[in-house]
Motif scaffolding. Structure first.
Motif, PDB file in Angstrom:
ATOM      1  N   ASN A 115      -5.912   3.900   1.681  1.00 20.97           N
ATOM      2  CA  ASN A 115      -5.740   2.787   2.623  1.00 20.97           C
ATOM      3  C   ASN A 115      -6.783   2.801   3.744  1.00 20.97           C
ATOM      4  OD1 ASN A 115      -4.458   3.788   5.345  1.00 20.97           O
ATOM      5  ND2 ASN A 115      -3.365   4.919   3.734  1.00 20.97           N
ATOM      6  N   ALA A 134      -7.768  -0.261   0.646  1.00 24.04           N
ATOM      7  CA  ALA A 134      -6.501  -0.988   0.590  1.00 24.04           C
ATOM      8  C   ALA A 134      -6.062  -1.359   2.000  1.00 24.04           C
ATOM      9  CB  ALA A 134      -5.433  -0.129  -0.088  1.00 24.04           C
ATOM     10  N   LEU A 148       1.461  -3.797   1.588  1.00 18.21           N
ATOM     11  CA  LEU A 148       0.055  -3.961   1.236  1.00 18.21           C
ATOM     12  C   LEU A 148      -0.356  -5.414   1.412  1.00 18.21           C
ATOM     13  CD1 LEU A 148      -2.580  -2.867  -0.157  1.00 18.21           C
ATOM     14  CD2 LEU A 148      -1.507  -3.516  -2.331  1.00 18.21           C
ATOM     15  N   PRO A 152      -4.630  -4.053  -4.654  1.00 15.68           N
ATOM     16  CA  PRO A 152      -5.146  -2.688  -4.517  1.00 15.68           C
ATOM     17  C   PRO A 152      -6.648  -2.614  -4.789  1.00 15.68           C
ATOM     18  CG  PRO A 152      -3.140  -2.722  -5.842  1.00 15.68           C
ATOM     19  CD  PRO A 152      -3.570  -4.144  -5.675  1.00 15.68           C
ATOM     20  N   THR A 153      -7.273  -1.623  -4.195  1.00 10.76           N
ATOM     21  CA  THR A 153      -8.704  -1.386  -4.382  1.00 10.76           C
ATOM     22  C   THR A 153      -8.886  -0.201  -5.327  1.00 10.76           C
ATOM     23  OG1 THR A 153      -8.614  -0.132  -2.314  1.00 10.76           O
ATOM     24  CG2 THR A 153      -9.485  -2.372  -2.205  1.00 10.76           C
TER      25      THR A 153
END
Length: 224
Positions: A115, A134, A148, A152-153
């Motif tokens: 994150n 993220a 989130l 997502p990354t």
């Protein structure tokens, strides 16, 4: 800038997993319940290593933990974590690799599944301006909600976020003569397979085997 260079973070530029170590740090300083938190943290880490992690489930566990602290307390914990855990793990050879690409005039970014709150100061410590991670959701008062924001990354999500970032920069991916991506993980095969110059960096056994089969270069910045 003719060339694009992207770095993964954990076990690529750092010899540790910054997300997992953040959890261990919280346990060590008594900020979370040790038994309950460590069990969940270890379960998610094992799933990540096995390539079966649900990224949204994990991120909302991690972001929920962040949101449980008042912001002043959270910021103080992050600063302590940087001093005690991250700064000793930033090794000269990793800093040099990043700096060599910056000095060569490349457009350089760190893209990580971890994150943004935890990794933003790490990217700054490496001297990297562009940092994709993220994103935690925040409410109207700027407080973390524990959710989130966006997608997502991780995995193929890194390709999506890379293209979105480059479009905002006015530099589409196809405009670069060369594109490099340094990563340790087979979870990053989607982006490794897109760039012109993939580099397996401190690779896991799965990525090392794939890199050898594909003829990709392999480097080791450290033994982790």
């Amino acid at each position: 800038m003719k060339n694009l260079t992207i770095f993964d973070l954990d076990h690529t530029l750092l010899p540790i997993d910054s997300d997992y170590e953040w959890g261990e740090f919280l346990v060590r300083v008594g900020a979370v319940d040790e038994a309950a938190f460590r069990q969940r943290n270890d379960e998610f880490f094992a799933q990540y290593q096995a390539g079966v992690l649900d990224p949204v489930e994990y991120l909302e566990f991690a972001l929920g933990t962040l949101a449980s602290f008042p912001r002043e307390r959270l910021d103080a914990l992050r600063a302590q974590y940087m001093r005690e855990v991250i700064e000793p793990a930033i090794l000269p050879q990793a800093v040099k690799l990043v700096r060599d690409h910056i000095d060569a005039g490349d457009l350089v970014a760190i893209i990580t599944a971890t994150n943004h709150y935890i990794t933003a100061p790490i990217a700054r410590a490496f001297g990297v301006e562009h940092h994709i991670a993220a994103m935690p959701e925040v409410d109207a008062q700027g407080r973390l909600t524990g959710k989130l924001a966006g997608t997502p990354t991780s995995g193929a999500g890194k390709i999506h976020h890379m293209h979105a970032w480059l479009e905002r920069m006015g530099r589409p991916f196809e405009s670069f003569e060369r594109s490099h991506f340094y990563s340790d993980s087979h979870n990053d095969l989607p982006l490794l397979s897109v760039v012109s110059h993939p580099i397996a960096t401190n690779p896991s056994s799965a990525l090392a085997s794939h890199a050898q089969a594909q003829g990709w270069p392999t480097i080791r910045l450290f033994n982790d």
